[in-house]
Design an enzyme around this catalytic site. Structure first.
Site, PDB file in Angstrom:
ATOM      1  N   PHE A   1      89.227  25.533  54.823  1.00 43.53           N
ATOM      2  CA  PHE A   1      90.321  24.584  54.684  1.00 43.53           C
ATOM      3  C   PHE A   1      90.369  24.092  53.239  1.00 43.53           C
ATOM      4  O   PHE A   1      89.387  23.577  52.713  1.00 43.53           O
ATOM      5  CB  PHE A   1      90.144  23.406  55.642  1.00 43.53           C
ATOM      6  CG  PHE A   1      91.373  22.566  55.744  1.00 43.53           C
ATOM      7  CD1 PHE A   1      92.440  22.968  56.542  1.00 43.53           C
ATOM      8  CD2 PHE A   1      91.488  21.382  55.035  1.00 43.53           C
ATOM      9  CE1 PHE A   1      93.591  22.203  56.624  1.00 43.53           C
ATOM     10  CE2 PHE A   1      92.639  20.616  55.113  1.00 43.53           C
ATOM     11  CZ  PHE A   1      93.697  21.019  55.904  1.00 43.53           C
ATOM     12  N   VAL A   2      91.503  24.287  52.602  1.00 45.61           N
ATOM     13  CA  VAL A   2      91.630  23.929  51.183  1.00 45.61           C
ATOM     14  C   VAL A   2      92.642  22.808  50.964  1.00 45.61           C
ATOM     15  O   VAL A   2      93.542  22.606  51.784  1.00 45.61           O
ATOM     16  CB  VAL A   2      92.023  25.152  50.322  1.00 45.61           C
ATOM     17  CG1 VAL A   2      90.907  26.188  50.313  1.00 45.61           C
ATOM     18  CG2 VAL A   2      93.336  25.776  50.799  1.00 45.61           C
TER      19      VAL A   2
ATOM     20  N   GLY B   1     104.122  20.523  51.184  1.00 44.99           N
ATOM     21  CA  GLY B   1     103.105  21.326  50.523  1.00 44.99           C
ATOM     22  C   GLY B   1     103.573  22.108  49.305  1.00 44.99           C
ATOM     23  O   GLY B   1     102.798  22.373  48.392  1.00 44.99           O
TER      24      GLY B   1
ATOM     25  N   ASP C   1      98.685  30.792  56.504  1.00 44.56           N
ATOM     26  CA  ASP C   1      97.403  30.803  57.207  1.00 44.56           C
ATOM     27  C   ASP C   1      97.555  31.664  58.454  1.00 44.56           C
ATOM     28  O   ASP C   1      97.352  32.876  58.416  1.00 44.56           O
ATOM     29  CB  ASP C   1      97.011  29.365  57.535  1.00 44.56           C
ATOM     30  CG  ASP C   1      95.679  29.252  58.271  1.00 44.56           C
ATOM     31  OD1 ASP C   1      94.993  30.284  58.410  1.00 44.56           O
ATOM     32  OD2 ASP C   1      95.325  28.142  58.694  1.00 44.56           O
TER      33      ASP C   1
ATOM     34  N   LYS D   1      95.623  33.246  53.420  1.00 42.69           N
ATOM     35  CA  LYS D   1      94.327  33.394  54.093  1.00 42.69           C
ATOM     36  C   LYS D   1      94.304  34.696  54.879  1.00 42.69           C
ATOM     37  O   LYS D   1      95.366  35.213  55.244  1.00 42.69           O
ATOM     38  CB  LYS D   1      94.102  32.207  55.034  1.00 42.69           C
ATOM     39  CG  LYS D   1      93.848  30.885  54.319  1.00 42.69           C
ATOM     40  CD  LYS D   1      93.468  29.814  55.322  1.00 42.69           C
ATOM     41  CE  LYS D   1      93.274  28.469  54.665  1.00 42.69           C
ATOM     42  NZ  LYS D   1      92.976  27.430  55.673  1.00 42.69           N
TER      43      LYS D   1
ATOM     44  N   GLU E   1     106.382  28.528  49.675  1.00 44.15           N
ATOM     45  CA  GLU E   1     105.398  27.859  50.524  1.00 44.15           C
ATOM     46  C   GLU E   1     104.074  27.688  49.790  1.00 44.15           C
ATOM     47  O   GLU E   1     103.772  28.431  48.856  1.00 44.15           O
ATOM     48  CB  GLU E   1     105.155  28.698  51.785  1.00 44.15           C
ATOM     49  CG  GLU E   1     105.644  28.067  53.072  1.00 44.15           C
ATOM     50  CD  GLU E   1     104.869  26.838  53.523  1.00 44.15           C
ATOM     51  OE1 GLU E   1     104.405  26.044  52.677  1.00 44.15           O
ATOM     52  OE2 GLU E   1     104.741  26.662  54.743  1.00 44.15           O
ATOM     53  N   ASP E   2     103.309  26.727  50.225  1.00 37.76           N
ATOM     54  CA  ASP E   2     101.991  26.510  49.643  1.00 37.76           C
ATOM     55  C   ASP E   2     101.001  27.576  50.102  1.00 37.76           C
ATOM     56  O   ASP E   2     100.291  28.163  49.316  1.00 37.76           O
ATOM     57  CB  ASP E   2     101.478  25.098  49.968  1.00 37.76           C
ATOM     58  CG  ASP E   2     101.586  24.722  51.449  1.00 37.76           C
ATOM     59  OD1 ASP E   2     102.027  25.567  52.263  1.00 37.76           O
ATOM     60  OD2 ASP E   2     101.229  23.584  51.788  1.00 37.76           O
TER      61      ASP E   2
HETATM   62  P1  IMP Z   1     100.326  28.529  59.412  1.00 37.80           P
HETATM   63  O1  IMP Z   1     101.479  28.321  60.355  1.00 37.80           O
HETATM   64  O2  IMP Z   1      99.025  28.616  60.119  1.00 37.80           O
HETATM   65  O3  IMP Z   1     100.540  29.697  58.461  1.00 37.80           O
HETATM   66  O4  IMP Z   1     100.183  27.205  58.568  1.00 37.80           O
HETATM   67  C1  IMP Z   1     101.143  26.814  57.690  1.00 37.80           C
HETATM   68  C2  IMP Z   1     100.978  25.390  57.211  1.00 37.80           C
HETATM   69  O5  IMP Z   1      99.741  24.808  57.582  1.00 37.80           O
HETATM   70  C3  IMP Z   1     101.000  25.336  55.706  1.00 37.80           C
HETATM   71  O6  IMP Z   1     102.302  25.222  55.234  1.00 37.80           O
HETATM   72  C4  IMP Z   1     100.142  24.148  55.398  1.00 37.80           C
HETATM   73  O7  IMP Z   1     100.940  22.977  55.374  1.00 37.80           O
HETATM   74  C5  IMP Z   1      99.172  24.078  56.525  1.00 37.80           C
HETATM   75  N1  IMP Z   1      97.857  24.660  56.162  1.00 37.80           N
HETATM   76  C6  IMP Z   1      97.358  25.877  56.494  1.00 37.80           C
HETATM   77  N2  IMP Z   1      96.135  26.069  55.970  1.00 37.80           N
HETATM   78  C7  IMP Z   1      95.861  24.941  55.266  1.00 37.80           C
HETATM   79  C8  IMP Z   1      94.725  24.535  54.455  1.00 37.80           C
HETATM   80  O8  IMP Z   1      93.727  25.233  54.251  1.00 37.80           O
HETATM   81  N3  IMP Z   1      94.832  23.302  53.882  1.00 37.80           N
HETATM   82  C9  IMP Z   1      95.908  22.475  54.041  1.00 37.80           C
HETATM   83  N4  IMP Z   1      96.970  22.823  54.779  1.00 37.80           N
HETATM   84  C10 IMP Z   1      96.951  24.043  55.386  1.00 37.80           C
HETATM   85 MG    MG Z   2     100.360  20.400  55.541  1.00 35.84          MG
END
Ligand code: IMP
Ligand code: MG
Length: 187
Positions: free
Chosen positions: A160-161, A52, A111, A139, A107-108
């Site tokens: 979701f983006v 990402g 969430d 987010k 990081e991208d």
């Molecule tokens: P987290 O552990 O929930 O913070 O999620 C982290 C990972 O989930 C990110 O590095 C993304 O690869 C993926 N992710 C979270 N939200 C999105 C979204 O809206 N679109 C695409 N990938 C996402």
């Molecule tokens: Mg991903």
């Protein structure tokens, strides 16, 4: 078939654009100036989280007017769905030892924050001098987890983006902007 899909067709899967290419460019440059000043006189290792963060790394590293080292990790947290599983697995580890290094995770998106909070403590446990986080997108959910993201590009809604490195089932990473994926694509 995939190869013949036109860009306009890809764009029709996007409900709305939320961060434009220009906005990304301007914000990444601002973050680069902040990083230059915060890390003045220190070695800096950027750790990109595959896949990402590829666009963020490419743009941020080129915006930084100083030496940096770059390394990459790949972790899995999502599978091919749209909900975080909370289970983090290292798919590709760093190439080098990071003992005593000032590390900035790139990081991208943050969430649930589960991936980053796990990654940060993982890198800290290896004896890094400092571990900070940059996320292009954040987010609202992220506020619930105790993970300090030092550099945030944009705060966005929970939708979701995709685009600018972010995928849905490995697609849309190449969009130059961030957009909300139309619900009919995954609902
Ligand atoms: P987290 O552990 O929930 O913070 O999620 C982290 C990972 O989930 C990110 O590095 C993304 O690869 C993926 N992710 C979270 N939200 C999105 C979204 O809206 N679109 C695409 N990938 C996402
Ligand atoms: Mg991903």
């Amino acid at each position: 078939m995939r190869g013949t899909v036109e860009l306009s067709v890809v764009h029709s899967d996007i409900e709305k654009m939320i961060v434009t290419e220009d906005e990304l460019k301007v914000r990444v440059a601002e973050l680069a100036r902040a990083i230059e000043s915060d890390y003045d006189g220190r070695d800096l290792l950027l750790v990109g989280v595959l896949k990402g963060a590829i666009m963020a790394m490419a743009d941020l590293s080129r915006a930084l007017q100083r030496h940096i080292d770059m390394d990459w990790m790949a972790v899995s947290s999502y599978g091919s769905g749209t909900k975080s599983s909370g289970v983090v697995r290292i798919l590709k580890d760093l190439d080098r030892d990071i003992t005593g290094r000032d590390v900035l995770i790139v990081e991208d998106i943050v969430d649930s924050g589960l991936t980053l909070s796990w990654l940060k403590s993982n890198l800290e446990s290896r004896g890094a001098k400092s571990v900070e986080i940059l996320a292009i997108l954040r987010k609202p959910e992220a506020a619930k987890v105790d993970v300090n993201v030092k550099y945030v590009g944009f705060n966005i809604p929970t939708d979701f983006v995709v685009g600018y490195g972010l995928d849905f089932d490995e697609k849309y990473r190449n969009l130059p902007f961030v957009g909300v994926l139309a619900k009919h694509m995954y609902a």
